[in-house]
Design a protein around this motif. Structure first.
Motif, short mmCIF file in Angstrom:
data_model
loop_
_atom_site.label_atom_id
_atom_site.label_comp_id
_atom_site.label_asym_id
_atom_site.label_seq_id
_atom_site.Cartn_x
_atom_site.Cartn_y
_atom_site.Cartn_z
N SER A 226 0.84 -1.21 0.00
CA SER A 226 0.00 0.00 0.00
C SER A 226 0.87 1.26 0.00
O SER A 226 0.55 2.23 -0.69
CB SER A 226 -0.95 0.00 1.21
OG SER A 226 -0.27 0.28 2.42
N ILE A 230 0.59 3.97 -2.99
CA ILE A 230 0.28 5.36 -2.67
C ILE A 230 1.38 6.27 -3.20
O ILE A 230 1.11 7.30 -3.83
CB ILE A 230 0.11 5.53 -1.14
CG1 ILE A 230 -1.18 4.87 -0.67
CG2 ILE A 230 0.11 7.02 -0.77
CD1 ILE A 230 -1.31 4.80 0.85
N ALA A 251 -2.97 14.04 -1.17
CA ALA A 251 -3.88 12.92 -1.02
C ALA A 251 -5.10 13.03 -1.91
O ALA A 251 -5.84 12.06 -2.08
CB ALA A 251 -4.33 12.80 0.44
N VAL A 254 -5.50 10.40 -4.75
CA VAL A 254 -5.18 9.01 -4.43
C VAL A 254 -6.47 8.28 -4.05
O VAL A 254 -7.15 8.65 -3.08
CB VAL A 254 -4.16 8.93 -3.27
CG1 VAL A 254 -3.89 7.47 -2.93
CG2 VAL A 254 -2.88 9.64 -3.65
N LEU A 256 -7.81 5.63 -2.27
CA LEU A 256 -7.41 4.69 -1.23
C LEU A 256 -8.26 3.42 -1.25
O LEU A 256 -7.76 2.34 -0.90
CB LEU A 256 -7.47 5.36 0.13
CG LEU A 256 -6.45 6.47 0.38
CD1 LEU A 256 -6.70 7.15 1.72
CD2 LEU A 256 -5.03 5.91 0.33
N PRO A 283 -3.57 7.11 6.51
CA PRO A 283 -2.92 7.32 5.22
C PRO A 283 -2.87 8.78 4.79
O PRO A 283 -1.85 9.26 4.30
CB PRO A 283 -3.77 6.47 4.26
CG PRO A 283 -4.35 5.40 5.11
CD PRO A 283 -4.60 6.05 6.45
N ILE A 287 0.49 11.00 4.16
CA ILE A 287 0.78 11.65 2.88
C ILE A 287 1.11 13.12 3.09
O ILE A 287 2.06 13.65 2.50
CB ILE A 287 -0.43 11.48 1.93
CG1 ILE A 287 -0.58 10.01 1.50
CG2 ILE A 287 -0.25 12.37 0.69
CD1 ILE A 287 -1.88 9.71 0.78
#
Length: 309
Positions: A226, A230, A251, A254, A256, A283, A287
């Motif tokens: 992951s 990412i 982010a 992205v 997720l 996450p 980021i």
């Protein structure tokens, strides 16, 4: 073998340094950065660092890393930790960083990974004077290709002098390969059947050799993938010029949920829970914290794309 040093990103990479033993080898250098506390992430490798601008200073909590009980090492070896560590990044730093496949650790460092996972930091505790001599030789060598050549020679010597006592059980090697091939999605029952050992035997032997059980290693594999995905998605969408001072919006692009599915998580909530458990933050928070380093390639250069030789 060695890419030229990229002044913009601060990295040089040596591909194929020691196939089957070293997953990746990276040279790093930076000068003039604001000192900060860096979050070192767990991974399915042993991390081996030779620091050329003073020792690596850190710890397993922010308080330890910045306090009197901070750990210090010119040559660092860190095993399969299941929580983030913390490293004080100074204004100036340079060195070499390797990601070493777990089965190769026994031959390279003369001890199984399971014996160094929870208490390792200073590689001199494992290699004795050899670690100091390696640090001196690399430090006295100019040029990234030449430094990697010194390191390659040392590691090759370590492999050549290893004997049968440094060989792990073939069932364990096959168990590790099987888990890696399944990228964290293989069941413990399936693993047990594949290597012809009971679940209890697999658990006991795996922990003894690698320091974590097969279920935890599966989690590390999914988590590590992951991080890679990412980082790759952000790098595809941004350049170093996109980095801003306070609040990067890295982010935003992205997905997720898609990354969670690609990595074998049940859903995005499952990814978030494991991410917080291993990283200490979500996450999106990670980021924002690491955005400049991600864009520069820090999380593409530090590890191999696939943790299998």
């Amino acid at each position: 073998m060695v890419s030229s040093f990229d002044q913009q990103t601060g990295y040089a990479r040596a591909d194929g340094l020691l196939p089957g033993a070293v997953a990746s080898a990276v040279g790093y250098s930076s000068d003039g950065d604001l000192p900060r506390l860096h979050r070192g992430l767990p991974s399915p490798y042993l991390t081996f660092i030779i620091s050329l601008d003073g020792p690596v200073v850190g710890g397993y909590t922010p308080e330890q890393a910045t306090g009197e009980r901070a750990l210090r090492a010119d040559v660092l070896a860190a095993g399969l930790h299941t929580a983030a560590s913390y490293v004080v990044q100074p204004e100036r730093q340079s060195g070499l960083q390797l990601a070493i496949y777990p089965p190769a650790v026994r031959r390279l460092l003369a001890t199984p990974l399971g014996e160094i996972t929870d208490q390792s930091w200073n590689a001199a505790d494992l290699l004795g004077r050899s670690a100091t001599r390696l640090w001196e030789r690399v430090g006295n060598t100019e040029g990234w290709a030449e430094r990697f050549a010194v390191l390659q020679g040392f590691l090759t010597h370590q492999l050549d002098r290893s004997d049968s006592r440094r060989q792990m059980r073939p069932e364990l090697l096959e168990a590790w390969k099987w888990l890696v091939r399944h990228r964290g999605a293989g069941s413990i029952g399936g693993l047990s059947e594949h290597v012809l050992l009971s679940r209890r035997q697999v658990q006991t032997l795996f922990v003894r050799e690698f320091g974590v059980g097969p279920k935890m290693f599966n989690r590390l594999l999914r988590y590590h993938r992951s991080i890679r995905l990412i980082s790759a998605r952000i790098s595809e969408q941004h350049s170093i010029g996109d980095v801003v001072d306070d609040h990067p919006a890295g982010a935003a692009g992205v997905d997720l949920a898609r990354i969670a599915a690609e990595c074998g998580f049940a859903d995005q909530s499952h990814l978030n829970r494991d991410f917080v458990a291993f990283t200490g933050v979500s996450p999106t928070a990670w980021i924002a914290e690491e955005f400049p380093n991600i864009v520069a390639g820090g999380h593409r250069n530090g590890d191999a794309d696939d943790p299998a030789p």
